[in-house]
Scaffold this active site. Sequence first.
Site, PDB file in Angstrom:
ATOM      1  N   TYR A 112      -3.197  14.133  -3.085  1.00  0.00           N
ATOM      2  CA  TYR A 112      -2.658  12.769  -3.144  1.00  0.00           C
ATOM      3  C   TYR A 112      -3.771  11.739  -3.342  1.00  0.00           C
ATOM      4  O   TYR A 112      -4.848  11.862  -2.770  1.00  0.00           O
ATOM      5  CB  TYR A 112      -1.909  12.449  -1.844  1.00  0.00           C
ATOM      6  CG  TYR A 112      -1.288  11.071  -1.892  1.00  0.00           C
ATOM      7  CD1 TYR A 112      -0.085  10.879  -2.550  1.00  0.00           C
ATOM      8  CD2 TYR A 112      -1.942   9.973  -1.342  1.00  0.00           C
ATOM      9  CE1 TYR A 112       0.473   9.619  -2.638  1.00  0.00           C
ATOM     10  CE2 TYR A 112      -1.391   8.707  -1.423  1.00  0.00           C
ATOM     11  CZ  TYR A 112      -0.185   8.535  -2.074  1.00  0.00           C
ATOM     12  OH  TYR A 112       0.361   7.283  -2.175  1.00  0.00           O
ATOM     13  N   TRP A 114      -4.914   7.721  -5.555  1.00  0.00           N
ATOM     14  CA  TRP A 114      -4.752   6.809  -6.682  1.00  0.00           C
ATOM     15  C   TRP A 114      -5.719   7.063  -7.831  1.00  0.00           C
ATOM     16  O   TRP A 114      -5.483   6.572  -8.938  1.00  0.00           O
ATOM     17  CB  TRP A 114      -4.901   5.363  -6.195  1.00  0.00           C
ATOM     18  CG  TRP A 114      -3.605   4.794  -5.725  1.00  0.00           C
ATOM     19  CD1 TRP A 114      -2.792   5.306  -4.761  1.00  0.00           C
ATOM     20  CD2 TRP A 114      -2.975   3.590  -6.212  1.00  0.00           C
ATOM     21  NE1 TRP A 114      -1.689   4.496  -4.611  1.00  0.00           N
ATOM     22  CE2 TRP A 114      -1.784   3.435  -5.480  1.00  0.00           C
ATOM     23  CE3 TRP A 114      -3.311   2.634  -7.163  1.00  0.00           C
ATOM     24  CZ2 TRP A 114      -0.914   2.361  -5.686  1.00  0.00           C
ATOM     25  CZ3 TRP A 114      -2.445   1.575  -7.365  1.00  0.00           C
ATOM     26  CH2 TRP A 114      -1.255   1.449  -6.639  1.00  0.00           C
TER      27      TRP A 114
HETATM   28  N1  LIG Z   1      -3.744   3.138   8.350  1.00  0.00           N
HETATM   29  C1  LIG Z   1      -3.228   3.106   7.121  1.00  0.00           C
HETATM   30  N2  LIG Z   1      -3.545   4.072   6.245  1.00  0.00           N
HETATM   31  C2  LIG Z   1      -3.028   4.051   5.003  1.00  0.00           C
HETATM   32  C3  LIG Z   1      -2.179   3.016   4.584  1.00  0.00           C
HETATM   33  C4  LIG Z   1      -1.843   1.994   5.516  1.00  0.00           C
HETATM   34  O1  LIG Z   1      -1.057   1.052   5.225  1.00  0.00           O
HETATM   35  N3  LIG Z   1      -2.405   2.059   6.765  1.00  0.00           N
HETATM   36  N4  LIG Z   1      -1.688   2.996   3.288  1.00  0.00           N
HETATM   37  C5  LIG Z   1      -1.575   4.278   2.624  1.00  0.00           C
HETATM   38  C6  LIG Z   1      -1.282   4.138   1.204  1.00  0.00           C
HETATM   39  S1  LIG Z   1       0.089   3.188   0.819  1.00  0.00           S
HETATM   40  C7  LIG Z   1      -1.981   4.771   0.229  1.00  0.00           C
HETATM   41  S2  LIG Z   1      -1.407   4.718  -1.384  1.00  0.00           S
HETATM   42  C8  LIG Z   1      -3.170   5.573   0.543  1.00  0.00           C
HETATM   43  C9  LIG Z   1      -4.269   5.457  -0.521  1.00  0.00           C
HETATM   44  O2  LIG Z   1      -5.147   6.511  -0.387  1.00  0.00           O
HETATM   45  P1  LIG Z   1      -6.007   7.040  -1.637  1.00  0.00           P
HETATM   46  O3  LIG Z   1      -5.278   6.857  -2.909  1.00  0.00           O
HETATM   47  O4  LIG Z   1      -6.476   8.414  -1.306  1.00  0.00           O
HETATM   48  O5  LIG Z   1      -7.239   6.030  -1.581  1.00  0.00           O
HETATM   49  P2  LIG Z   1      -8.309   5.660  -2.715  1.00  0.00           P
HETATM   50  O6  LIG Z   1      -9.409   4.997  -1.984  1.00  0.00           O
HETATM   51  O7  LIG Z   1      -7.653   4.901  -3.809  1.00  0.00           O
HETATM   52  O8  LIG Z   1      -8.799   7.076  -3.214  1.00  0.00           O
HETATM   53  C10 LIG Z   1      -8.934   7.382  -4.567  1.00  0.00           C
HETATM   54  C11 LIG Z   1     -10.217   8.193  -4.748  1.00  0.00           C
HETATM   55  O9  LIG Z   1     -10.284   8.611  -6.119  1.00  0.00           O
HETATM   56  C12 LIG Z   1     -11.623   8.460  -6.575  1.00  0.00           C
HETATM   57  N5  LIG Z   1     -11.581   8.382  -8.049  1.00  0.00           N
HETATM   58  C13 LIG Z   1     -11.530   7.300  -8.853  1.00  0.00           C
HETATM   59  N6  LIG Z   1     -11.451   7.670 -10.149  1.00  0.00           N
HETATM   60  C14 LIG Z   1     -11.448   9.022 -10.171  1.00  0.00           C
HETATM   61  C15 LIG Z   1     -11.376   9.995 -11.215  1.00  0.00           C
HETATM   62  O10 LIG Z   1     -11.288   9.698 -12.383  1.00  0.00           O
HETATM   63  N7  LIG Z   1     -11.405  11.303 -10.828  1.00  0.00           N
HETATM   64  C16 LIG Z   1     -11.508  11.682  -9.525  1.00  0.00           C
HETATM   65  N8  LIG Z   1     -11.539  12.987  -9.249  1.00  0.00           N
HETATM   66  N9  LIG Z   1     -11.582  10.777  -8.526  1.00  0.00           N
HETATM   67  C17 LIG Z   1     -11.528   9.477  -8.846  1.00  0.00           C
HETATM   68  C18 LIG Z   1     -12.120   7.228  -5.876  1.00  0.00           C
HETATM   69  O11 LIG Z   1     -13.537   7.202  -5.849  1.00  0.00           O
HETATM   70  C19 LIG Z   1     -11.470   7.378  -4.489  1.00  0.00           C
HETATM   71  O12 LIG Z   1     -12.304   8.064  -3.596  1.00  0.00           O
HETATM   72  O13 LIG Z   1      -3.696   5.169   1.822  1.00  0.00           O
HETATM   73  C20 LIG Z   1      -2.732   5.246   2.854  1.00  0.00           C
HETATM   74  N10 LIG Z   1      -3.370   5.049   4.127  1.00  0.00           N
HETATM   75  N1  LIG Z   2      -5.638  -5.685  -2.692  1.00  0.00           N
HETATM   76  C1  LIG Z   2      -4.927  -4.546  -2.576  1.00  0.00           C
HETATM   77  N2  LIG Z   2      -3.652  -4.500  -3.014  1.00  0.00           N
HETATM   78  C2  LIG Z   2      -2.928  -3.354  -2.866  1.00  0.00           C
HETATM   79  C3  LIG Z   2      -3.500  -2.175  -2.317  1.00  0.00           C
HETATM   80  C4  LIG Z   2      -4.861  -2.269  -1.859  1.00  0.00           C
HETATM   81  O1  LIG Z   2      -5.423  -1.286  -1.342  1.00  0.00           O
HETATM   82  N3  LIG Z   2      -5.527  -3.455  -2.009  1.00  0.00           N
HETATM   83  N4  LIG Z   2      -2.762  -1.019  -2.214  1.00  0.00           N
HETATM   84  C5  LIG Z   2      -1.531  -0.909  -3.018  1.00  0.00           C
HETATM   85  C6  LIG Z   2      -0.658   0.125  -2.463  1.00  0.00           C
HETATM   86  S1  LIG Z   2      -1.107   1.746  -2.675  1.00  0.00           S
HETATM   87  C7  LIG Z   2       0.488  -0.144  -1.822  1.00  0.00           C
HETATM   88  S2  LIG Z   2       1.492   1.136  -1.288  1.00  0.00           S
HETATM   89  C8  LIG Z   2       0.928  -1.511  -1.579  1.00  0.00           C
HETATM   90  C9  LIG Z   2       1.402  -1.682  -0.140  1.00  0.00           C
HETATM   91  O2  LIG Z   2       2.093  -2.869   0.028  1.00  0.00           O
HETATM   92  P1  LIG Z   2       2.489  -3.313   1.494  1.00  0.00           P
HETATM   93  O3  LIG Z   2       2.793  -2.128   2.313  1.00  0.00           O
HETATM   94  O4  LIG Z   2       3.528  -4.364   1.392  1.00  0.00           O
HETATM   95  O5  LIG Z   2       1.081  -3.979   1.940  1.00  0.00           O
HETATM   96  P2  LIG Z   2       0.328  -4.158   3.319  1.00  0.00           P
HETATM   97  O6  LIG Z   2      -0.812  -5.052   3.043  1.00  0.00           O
HETATM   98  O7  LIG Z   2       0.002  -2.844   3.924  1.00  0.00           O
HETATM   99  O8  LIG Z   2       1.381  -4.887   4.254  1.00  0.00           O
HETATM  100  C10 LIG Z   2       1.862  -6.184   3.918  1.00  0.00           C
HETATM  101  C11 LIG Z   2       2.036  -7.018   5.153  1.00  0.00           C
HETATM  102  O9  LIG Z   2       3.060  -6.504   6.000  1.00  0.00           O
HETATM  103  C12 LIG Z   2       2.880  -7.120   7.267  1.00  0.00           C
HETATM  104  N5  LIG Z   2       3.430  -6.272   8.319  1.00  0.00           N
HETATM  105  C13 LIG Z   2       2.901  -5.163   8.875  1.00  0.00           C
HETATM  106  N6  LIG Z   2       3.707  -4.668   9.826  1.00  0.00           N
HETATM  107  C14 LIG Z   2       4.781  -5.506   9.898  1.00  0.00           C
HETATM  108  C15 LIG Z   2       5.978  -5.526  10.679  1.00  0.00           C
HETATM  109  O10 LIG Z   2       6.246  -4.666  11.510  1.00  0.00           O
HETATM  110  N7  LIG Z   2       6.852  -6.536  10.433  1.00  0.00           N
HETATM  111  C16 LIG Z   2       6.629  -7.503   9.507  1.00  0.00           C
HETATM  112  N8  LIG Z   2       7.542  -8.417   9.307  1.00  0.00           N
HETATM  113  N9  LIG Z   2       5.502  -7.508   8.760  1.00  0.00           N
HETATM  114  C17 LIG Z   2       4.603  -6.515   8.941  1.00  0.00           C
HETATM  115  C18 LIG Z   2       1.388  -7.270   7.448  1.00  0.00           C
HETATM  116  O11 LIG Z   2       1.096  -8.546   7.980  1.00  0.00           O
HETATM  117  C19 LIG Z   2       0.829  -7.039   6.065  1.00  0.00           C
HETATM  118  O12 LIG Z   2      -0.110  -8.005   5.661  1.00  0.00           O
HETATM  119  O13 LIG Z   2      -0.135  -2.419  -1.801  1.00  0.00           O
HETATM  120  C20 LIG Z   2      -0.763  -2.224  -3.076  1.00  0.00           C
HETATM  121  N10 LIG Z   2      -1.637  -3.349  -3.307  1.00  0.00           N
HETATM  122 MO   LIG Z   3       0.255   3.137  -1.510  1.00  0.00          MO
END
Ligand SMILES: Nc1nc2c(c(=O)[nH]1)N[C@H]1C(S)=C(S)[C@@H](COP(=O)(O)OP(=O)(O)OC[C@H]3O[C@@H](n4cnc5c(=O)[nH]c(N)nc54)[C@H](O)[C@@H]3O)O[C@H]1N2
Ligand SMILES: Nc1nc2c(c(=O)[nH]1)N[C@H]1C(S)=C(S)[C@@H](COP(=O)(O)OP(=O)(O)OC[C@H]3O[C@@H](n4cnc5c(=O)[nH]c(N)nc54)[C@H](O)[C@@H]3O)O[C@H]1N2
Ligand SMILES: [Mo]
Length: 745
Positions: A112, A114
């Site tokens: 898993y 991005w």
């Molecule tokens: N506590 C907490 N944890 C969370 C979340 C949260 O809300 N709270 N959000 C979750 C969510 S929504 C998501 S989507 C995940 C994201 O988790 P990930 O998608 O695992 O996070 P990234 O840091 O985007 O990791 C992508 C990796 O791919 C590498 N990369 C970039 N380009 C390439 C390429 O071309 N090839 C290869 N092999 N590698 C490459 C980058 O260097 C990086 O290390 O985290 C989750 N974790």
């Molecule tokens: N800059 C930036 N943008 C991103 C990403 C990133 O890593 N960086 N990751 C991307 C990815 S993979 C994803 S999945 C999306 C995720 O998109 P979201 O899940 O919507 O993003 P978050 O920033 O995790 O959360 C948004 C807000 O929800 C609020 N929140 C948290 N818990 C609660 C709750 O219990 N109740 C209420 N009402 N609000 C709450 C927090 O204040 C937080 O700032 O974002 C995407 N966009």
């Molecule tokens: Mo995500």
Amino acid sequence: MPAPTIPVVRQWHRGGVSTTNSSHWGAFRVAPDGSVTPRPGDPDPSPLLGNIQGAQRHRSRVAHPAVRRRSAGRGYDSYEQVSWDLALDLVAEALQGTRERHGDNAIFAGSYGWGSAGRFHHAQSQLHRFLALGGGYTRSRNTYSLGASEVVLPHIVGRRGAARVLSQGTDWPVVAGHADLIVAFGGLRAATTAVTPGGRATHDFASHVASARGRIVSISPLRDDLPSARGEWLAIRPGTDVALMFALAHQIAADGRADLAFLERFTVGGDRFLDSVRERTPAWASAICGVPEEAIVGLARRMTAGRTFITVSWSLQRAPSGEQPIWAGLALAAVLGQIGLPGGGFGHGYGSTGNTGGGKLPYGLPGFPQVPNPVTDFIPVAKISDLLLRPGEEFEYDGGHYTYPDVKLVYWAGGNPFHHHQDLTRLRRAFQRPETVIVQEPFWTATARHADIVLPVTTTLERDDFGVSHGDTHLIAMKASAEPYGSARDEYDIFADLAARLGYAEAFTQGRSSQEWLRHLYDRWRAEPKKPFGEFWAAGEMELPGRRDDTVLFADFREGKPLDTPSGRIELYSATVAGFGYPECPGYPVFAPGPRARAYGEMVLICNQPATRLHSQLDMGGFSQAAKRSGREPVRMHPGDAADRGIADGDVVRIQNERGSVLAGVALSDDVLPGVAQLSTGAWFDPSAPEVATCVHGNPNALTEDAGTSRLAQGCTGQVTSVLITRFGGPLPPVRAYDPPLEDS
Ligand SMILES: Nc1nc2c(c(=O)[nH]1)N[C@H]1C(S)=C(S)[C@@H](COP(=O)(O)OP(=O)(O)OC[C@H]3O[C@@H](n4cnc5c(=O)[nH]c(N)nc54)[C@H](O)[C@@H]3O)O[C@H]1N2
Ligand SMILES: Nc1nc2c(c(=O)[nH]1)N[C@H]1C(S)=C(S)[C@@H](COP(=O)(O)OP(=O)(O)OC[C@H]3O[C@@H](n4cnc5c(=O)[nH]c(N)nc54)[C@H](O)[C@@H]3O)O[C@H]1N2
Ligand SMILES: [Mo]
């Protein structure tokens, strides 16, 4: 063995001009001097572009293939650099040996993550095609983003209905033009909409918000989850939104404004839902969620006064019982009876990503073709530690009983589980279990440091590709502008060589080079009319034909077309889910309180997405580094909470709970609800001084709990946890997360 030397940095530029490129946070240009500027024509480019230039040749890049010197264990050892030939021999042997000795399902390659933008050099597509052709692999299902929604929504609005909620909601111009009121649970966070999977050529979130004719109410623990001056902040305690939703439904019904005809005709369980909120008064909810009773009554009345659009952010379901805010949010929208009307109804994630409600293309996106995976074993994606720690044990998921296979080899490309997974101490233990761990990475991430074999991969600046996302305005030519770092290689070439060693090169490559694949994928792409490939490539971008942004979600349903649920209607009561017998997720929406302060002085920690980078990517880049405090990730807290604990702005604090501890740098702000602190994800995990903290850099996943949303979806619950925060007075250990683990430690 002496380290092979890294070739001199040499930027090459095609004819000395700037080149086009793209990222998940937007399209950009690279000037001949290597500097990065936004794509001209992007009205609101992301500041995340500021991380690219400094990261490209940062010391944390992986320069050469490396093999772990086995001594203390994964995550503790240093690495020896080896030749590509040796590294690929080792990988091929490990794959073949694992398949022969333990079977194909002993290989886990959910992988898993991005990775980077770019449709061809997409790490997971490359890995999955390669391994599926070789006999298959255990995979993962669903995402960290939407784990609960992806499973519960099909039960409420059907499988096709769920796909539409998740990717084809009502378009922004319709919402902006028709809604009198937008009620945003979890806010509409501008920083998150900078990001779209695959990139977005035109960032239009700010203009949509600015053009909204109605007011916006942001219900969130953080004031700055809403960018607009026309908005209002209704501060709510994390994990209590369902209580507020119930009380709003209660008040609407008590006022005689529930749309009983809609509930009767278009839902199953509407009457039952209204019954269930009979006791859920605004006074009851106020005591739980902290929103004043009068504000709840007032909001309920405003919601029935005109066209009201309800959107629930993705963050709300990334928490314990994350299925419930989705179900309750849809129930509340059904009580209003405006589902299927322009500017009314339900939406999911309008502040979560740049393309929610962001237009539709009448064709799919080009991509590297996949083949069927012969292995059927899978895990819900956030069960990675359980998979490795509990082989042979049973787990429940969406009504089924399954068994964890005995995984012996883990192959990761394009993701960083030591960023994304919860309870990193447990994950470290889990990563000791397999016989072999292989990681492909451009950078020495914490995941690379837990591998046996690390293969260095090029970045998007070092290879040709093209980028586009669903609903996008343009296809972007992503042109190489730099020599590969060290001996880094493209994933495609790595897998082609491995496939040759394993005897199926032709099946993997179909005889095409990367350049030939790019042209092939473009030519057979169904976007029409389109320019010949050469013309598109020379121009650097192409406007996409046939784009529309006037969809109203479920308009056809309102006009009589049934949903693909068992009843054809919106299931506010699902007999299917009820039949699974999960007390924590019965067949209808229930309120279950989320993490809260459990002891004197405890606070709720919000672990949201970082505003300064994408997840852990390019954390060493300039924009991300500029926000650090004393080199640590910033933690925001209310001045009152800080004063109670003798903490001042800029102090380093220790944040801890029963699972671990981190250091972070305090930023005081009254944008944060008292009792709540915010530490975004993505600071590179740094366990180099365990006597001081589990992570001395501030990765919140050292603290979060590794538990699924419920047995229904088993989704990620990392958004919130409970912690103690105290001032840290000791000597500050250095952050060593970016130093390659190459010398003996
Ligand atoms: N506590 C907490 N944890 C969370 C979340 C949260 O809300 N709270 N959000 C979750 C969510 S929504 C998501 S989507 C995940 C994201 O988790 P990930 O998608 O695992 O996070 P990234 O840091 O985007 O990791 C992508 C990796 O791919 C590498 N990369 C970039 N380009 C390439 C390429 O071309 N090839 C290869 N092999 N590698 C490459 C980058 O260097 C990086 O290390 O985290 C989750 N974790
Ligand atoms: N800059 C930036 N943008 C991103 C990403 C990133 O890593 N960086 N990751 C991307 C990815 S993979 C994803 S999945 C999306 C995720 O998109 P979201 O899940 O919507 O993003 P978050 O920033 O995790 O959360 C948004 C807000 O929800 C609020 N929140 C948290 N818990 C609660 C709750 O219990 N109740 C209420 N009402 N609000 C709450 C927090 O204040 C937080 O700032 O974002 C995407 N966009
Ligand atoms: Mo995500």
